[in-house]
Design an enzyme around this catalytic site. Structure first.
Site, PDB file in Angstrom:
ATOM      1  N   ASP A  70       0.805  -1.223   0.000  1.00 54.42           N
ATOM      2  CA  ASP A  70       0.000   0.000   0.000  1.00 54.42           C
ATOM      3  C   ASP A  70       0.838   1.273   0.000  1.00 54.42           C
ATOM      4  OD1 ASP A  70      -2.568  -1.136  -0.119  1.00 54.42           O
ATOM      5  OD2 ASP A  70      -2.480  -1.623   2.011  1.00 54.42           O
TER       6      ASP A  70
ATOM      7  N   ASP B  13      -6.005  -4.697  -5.663  1.00 55.06           N
ATOM      8  CA  ASP B  13      -5.736  -3.355  -5.161  1.00 55.06           C
ATOM      9  C   ASP B  13      -4.331  -2.870  -5.523  1.00 55.06           C
ATOM     10  OD1 ASP B  13      -7.327  -5.224  -3.759  1.00 55.06           O
ATOM     11  OD2 ASP B  13      -7.523  -3.929  -2.021  1.00 55.06           O
TER      12      ASP B  13
END
Ligand code: GLY
Length: 397
Positions: A109, A177
């Site tokens: 992330d 993602d």
């Protein structure tokens, strides 16, 4: 390299009508006003998820969600030039220094976290420390590359600051993602002239296309690899309804992610991936104004909606449109406009002075009970989508 366009995804008459974008401009203006009005309440905290009274619960120091409010502040600064947003964005840099200093807290992330904070700040202000922090994050992200399987490892087995090891996260694993995190690598490649950042991003994108995207253009949320050999094993879900279902935000992450990869590389295979995923989603949505949280839930009409999936997808299809010939572009803009209309008709909180966020009805993780709520990533991509629809071209990935 010749790429066959999928044949079923558009008809020439779609999307050619004149568009009245005044509703989008008014919505964007309300987003900027709300961000300004909520500055004194939110302070330096970073929203994580909505509470039932439409206030926020806030992120801890290493949360993947930590940059989405910063990203909105930088978008607001870029459209308004108002120094209150500059100051509020800059003041958040300390939070990203903290992530940079804690290697054990870093995972895939890093792209979400640093593109929307330090890259944004660098691009809009030229601040050297922001540049250095973003570059350092890109190096850490690249270190997660597993050359045997050509992918970026998603999660860590050991939670930061203790807690039980999650053995299943130690496997080689990619997730949809992660495509959003490649922008940081493409930026670092352009910034430094180093090819390795770009090659890692492309390697991951190609592996994602080969394994996460199914032959019917739906997608797995995650895909596992033998960590030693890199051999592909199987698809699994984490936040979707079932391993073989199609989680709507995952599909949206992929549409936006492949549109980004196409923008950075000019590779028509990435553009065609975004196009095929978007076409499939248009089909899966049926007449829904806002997508259900998973396209394969048994009773879709009764299912929670996910406004964040709609917002991510809208931003993605506008980016796709910007890379297509005019007639096809019109089709994707019409799809984006439809998604924005669904959000404005059913989820819009921008005019509600009691709400701290922009959109209702997001689904963070339905299996864990987090649904029907405001989400800061839905809010960020909603602003990005409104801006893309209105012709803005400078973003942070
Ligand atoms: N990246 C985590 C999520 O989409 O919920």
């Amino acid at each position: 390299m010749r790429v066959e366009k999928s044949s079923y995804f558009w008809t020439p008459e779609m999307g050619t009508a004149d568009r009245d974008l005044s509703r989008h401009q008014q919505a964007l203006d309300r987003c900027v006003s709300k961000l300004r009005n909520t500055l004194p309440v939110i302070g330096l905290r970073n929203p994580k998820i909505g509470l039932p009274d439409n206030s926020w619960a806030y992120c801890g120091p290493y949360d993947w969600v930590i940059s989405f409010h910063a990203g909105q502040l930088w978008l607001a600064f870029s459209v308004s030039g108002d120094p209150v947003f500059l100051n509020a964005g800059r003041a958040r840099r300390a939070a990203f220094r903290k992530i940079a200093a804690e290697r054990s807290a870093q995972d895939h992330d890093l792209g979400f976290q640093f593109s929307l904070s330090c890259v944004a700040e660098w691009l809009l202000t030229g601040d050297r420390e922001a540049n250095a922090l973003a570059l350092d994050a890109a190096k850490s992200l690249m270190a997660r590359y597993r050359p045997e399987g050509r992918y970026l490892q998603a999660w860590n087995a050991m939670p930061v600051h203790g807690g039980a090891m999650q053995a299943e996260f130690a496997n080689g694993r990619i997730i949809a993602d992660t495509m959003q995190n490649l922008g940081l690598l493409y930026w670092a490649s352009a910034e430094t002239g180093r090819a390795d950042f770009r090659e890692v991003a492309n390697g991951h994108a190609e592996t994602t296309l080969a394994h996460l995207v199914r032959a019917d253009d739906t997608s797995f949320h995650t895909f596992l690899f033998d960590p030693a050999s890199g051999k592909p094993l199987r698809g699994e879900t984490h936040q979707g309804y079932a391993d073989d279902s199609c989680w709507s935000r995952g599909q949206a992450w992929l549409i936006h992610g492949f549109a980004q990869s196409a923008l950075h590389t000019g590779n028509p295979h990435y553009l065609d991936a975004a196009r095929r995923l978007a076409a499939k989603t248009l089909d899966l949505m049926g007449d829904d104004a806002v997508p259900a949280w998973d396209y394969h839930v048994p009773d879709r009409n009764a299912a929670y909606r996910d406004s964040s999936a709609a917002a991510v997808m809208a931003a993605g299809v506008y980016m796709l449109a910007d890379q297509c010939e005019p007639q096809e572009a019109g089709h994707w803009r019409a799809f984006g406009d439809r998604l924005i209309a669904g959000l404005l008709d059913t989820c819009d909180l921008t005019g509600d002075t009691t709400a701290l966020g922009l959109l209702a009805h997001g689904a963070a993780h339905v299996g864990s009970g987090f649904a029907d709520t405001m989400l800061p990533y839905g809010d960020y991509y909603f602003m990005e989508a409104l801006m893309r629809s209105l012709g803005h071209r400078q973003f942070f990935w």
